[in-house]
Design an enzyme around this catalytic site. Sequence first.
Site, PDB file in Angstrom:
ATOM      1  N   HIS A 159       0.765  -1.280  -0.026  1.00 53.23           N
ATOM      2  CA  HIS A 159       0.086  -0.132   0.004  1.00 53.23           C
ATOM      3  C   HIS A 159       0.832   1.282  -0.051  1.00 53.23           C
ATOM      4  O   HIS A 159       0.645   2.482  -0.089  1.00 53.23           O
ATOM      5  CB  HIS A 159      -0.910   0.125   1.292  1.00 53.23           C
ATOM      6  CG  HIS A 159      -1.771  -1.028   1.209  1.00 53.23           C
ATOM      7  ND1 HIS A 159      -2.840  -1.242   0.317  1.00 53.23           N
ATOM      8  CD2 HIS A 159      -2.289  -2.083   2.140  1.00 53.23           C
ATOM      9  CE1 HIS A 159      -3.581  -2.346   0.378  1.00 53.23           C
ATOM     10  NE2 HIS A 159      -3.222  -2.918   1.610  1.00 53.23           N
ATOM     11  N   ASP A 195      -2.592 -10.586  -2.474  1.00 52.99           N
ATOM     12  CA  ASP A 195      -2.972 -10.089  -1.226  1.00 52.99           C
ATOM     13  C   ASP A 195      -4.493  -9.844  -1.490  1.00 52.99           C
ATOM     14  O   ASP A 195      -4.719  -9.584  -2.682  1.00 52.99           O
ATOM     15  CB  ASP A 195      -2.277  -8.982  -0.790  1.00 52.99           C
ATOM     16  CG  ASP A 195      -2.594  -8.217   0.531  1.00 52.99           C
ATOM     17  OD1 ASP A 195      -2.014  -8.888   1.515  1.00 52.99           O
ATOM     18  OD2 ASP A 195      -3.774  -7.652   0.609  1.00 52.99           O
ATOM     19  N   HIS A 197      -6.170  -7.244  -0.694  1.00 54.74           N
ATOM     20  CA  HIS A 197      -6.176  -5.908  -1.138  1.00 54.74           C
ATOM     21  C   HIS A 197      -5.483  -5.498  -2.110  1.00 54.74           C
ATOM     22  O   HIS A 197      -4.369  -6.003  -2.195  1.00 54.74           O
ATOM     23  CB  HIS A 197      -6.145  -5.003   0.293  1.00 54.74           C
ATOM     24  CG  HIS A 197      -6.533  -5.571   1.646  1.00 54.74           C
ATOM     25  ND1 HIS A 197      -5.770  -6.419   2.645  1.00 54.74           N
ATOM     26  CD2 HIS A 197      -7.613  -5.066   2.066  1.00 54.74           C
ATOM     27  CE1 HIS A 197      -6.778  -6.313   3.447  1.00 54.74           C
ATOM     28  NE2 HIS A 197      -7.785  -5.641   3.492  1.00 54.74           N
ATOM     29  N   ASP A 284      -4.505 -12.942   2.997  1.00 51.62           N
ATOM     30  CA  ASP A 284      -5.798 -12.549   3.791  1.00 51.62           C
ATOM     31  C   ASP A 284      -7.019 -12.840   2.909  1.00 51.62           C
ATOM     32  O   ASP A 284      -8.016 -12.519   3.276  1.00 51.62           O
ATOM     33  CB  ASP A 284      -5.437 -10.968   4.095  1.00 51.62           C
ATOM     34  CG  ASP A 284      -4.702 -10.145   3.043  1.00 51.62           C
ATOM     35  OD1 ASP A 284      -4.654 -10.572   1.981  1.00 51.62           O
ATOM     36  OD2 ASP A 284      -4.447  -8.987   3.503  1.00 51.62           O
TER      37      ASP A 284
HETATM   38  C1  SP5 Z   1      -1.067  -5.112   3.744  1.00 52.72           C
HETATM   39  C2  SP5 Z   1      -2.489  -5.288   4.231  1.00 52.72           C
HETATM   40  O1  SP5 Z   1      -3.181  -6.291   4.036  1.00 52.72           O
HETATM   41  N1  SP5 Z   1      -3.197  -4.134   4.524  1.00 52.72           N
HETATM   42  C3  SP5 Z   1      -4.420  -4.017   4.738  1.00 52.72           C
HETATM   43  C4  SP5 Z   1      -4.945  -2.893   5.376  1.00 52.72           C
HETATM   44  C5  SP5 Z   1      -6.507  -2.710   5.902  1.00 52.72           C
HETATM   45  N2  SP5 Z   1      -6.603  -1.745   6.842  1.00 52.72           N
HETATM   46  C6  SP5 Z   1      -8.066  -1.117   7.122  1.00 52.72           C
HETATM   47  C7  SP5 Z   1      -8.694  -2.528   7.682  1.00 52.72           C
HETATM   48  C8  SP5 Z   1      -9.998  -1.910   8.150  1.00 52.72           C
HETATM   49  C9  SP5 Z   1     -10.157  -2.798   9.503  1.00 52.72           C
HETATM   50  N3  SP5 Z   1     -11.382  -2.471   9.905  1.00 52.72           N
HETATM   51  C10 SP5 Z   1     -12.396  -3.561   9.960  1.00 52.72           C
HETATM   52  C11 SP5 Z   1     -12.595  -4.346  11.231  1.00 52.72           C
HETATM   53  C12 SP5 Z   1     -13.412  -5.538  11.195  1.00 52.72           C
HETATM   54  N4  SP5 Z   1     -14.618  -5.605  11.362  1.00 52.72           N
HETATM   55 ZN    ZN Z   2      -4.053  -7.279   2.728  1.00 48.32          ZN
END
Ligand code: SP5
Ligand code: ZN
Length: 342
Positions: A159, A195, A197, A284
């Site tokens: 990211h 990944d 994301h 993930d």
């Molecule tokens: C490297 C990588 O996988 N980064 C992912 C970053 C995601 N960050 C935001 C995640 C949002 C978290 N809130 C969700 C909670 C679940 N209920």
């Molecule tokens: Zn990720």
Amino acid sequence: MLTAYSPDHRRRDAQTELSDGCLVAPFECPERAEQVLARVRESGLGPVVPPRAFGLDPVRRIHDPAFLDFLEQVWAEWTASGAEGEAIPSIWPPRGTDARATGTVTARLGTYALGADTSITDGTWEAACAAADVALTGAAAVAAGDRAAFALCRPPGHHAARDLYGGYCFLNNAAVAAQTFLDGGAGRAAVLDVDFHHGNGTQSIFYDRAEVLFLSLHGDPDLAFPYYWGRTDETGVGRGDGATGNYPLPPGTTYGTWGEALEAACRRIADFAPDALVVSLGVDGYKDDPLSFFALETEDYLRCGARIGKLGLPTLFALEGGYDLETIGDNTVNVLLGFEGA
Ligand code: SP5
Ligand code: ZN
């Protein structure tokens, strides 16, 4: 294959993540890397080596010098400002205004942060530099003739853009590795991002480059982080037009659909015929991952690795996400074992 690993990843041990309006224990925690390392050792994948120190020159090939200065200095400035918590941005320069940042740490945080999900702590810079060295150590093994290597990077990187951090990422380990392949004489490199994301940082870094093919399989950004990028009409710009490809996928995606996207991506990579491949390896997409809506199974990661192995390319795997601590080790190492069996 060789695994590069540094215990310095533990220097990043944030206690807060702004999630759904609450400060929670971060999903991206030191135990992730320890779980993967334990599984690497158990599986007999190959030797585990510490990183060599490459310094910041290869990192400066990808990232903005002022951004790197910011990451190096932010914790000291934040504590000097009297703040008591971890460094989280609370204000951003809004679009379409004449906003200008000052040197104040609060203004600098908003200038460089993608979001507020990634608290900066004491030791974050040192851990991020160690992760870049881990990636470069793996890349050096591949450049020296190893068929493949695994960079057990933490924090992750995909990211992070030229002057942007967030999504738990600070330095783009995969991009630094891809650039080092090119600087070492490779004419073309490909980055395959599996990944959950979208790899917005890597995409943006190579968006106008014809010699780097970037392909990403990920949760549909209409529904998933990082929300603003990763749609099919993002295909590159200028000389890089056609050298970016996105495969957004819906909730509930199982290996049937995911594997078809991987097949399409692998065919594009084969056509591109790169001299080296970097895989942004996040697991993930696993069915029980707390941050994803895919439904991949542990065995599916063997198939994923086998398909990538069939490309027959010199390959560096760089760890990205994966937040189910029970399975991150098995899922990650299954990709590597599947690759080796191919
Ligand atoms: C490297 C990588 O996988 N980064 C992912 C970053 C995601 N960050 C935001 C995640 C949002 C978290 N809130 C969700 C909670 C679940 N209920
Ligand atoms: Zn990720």
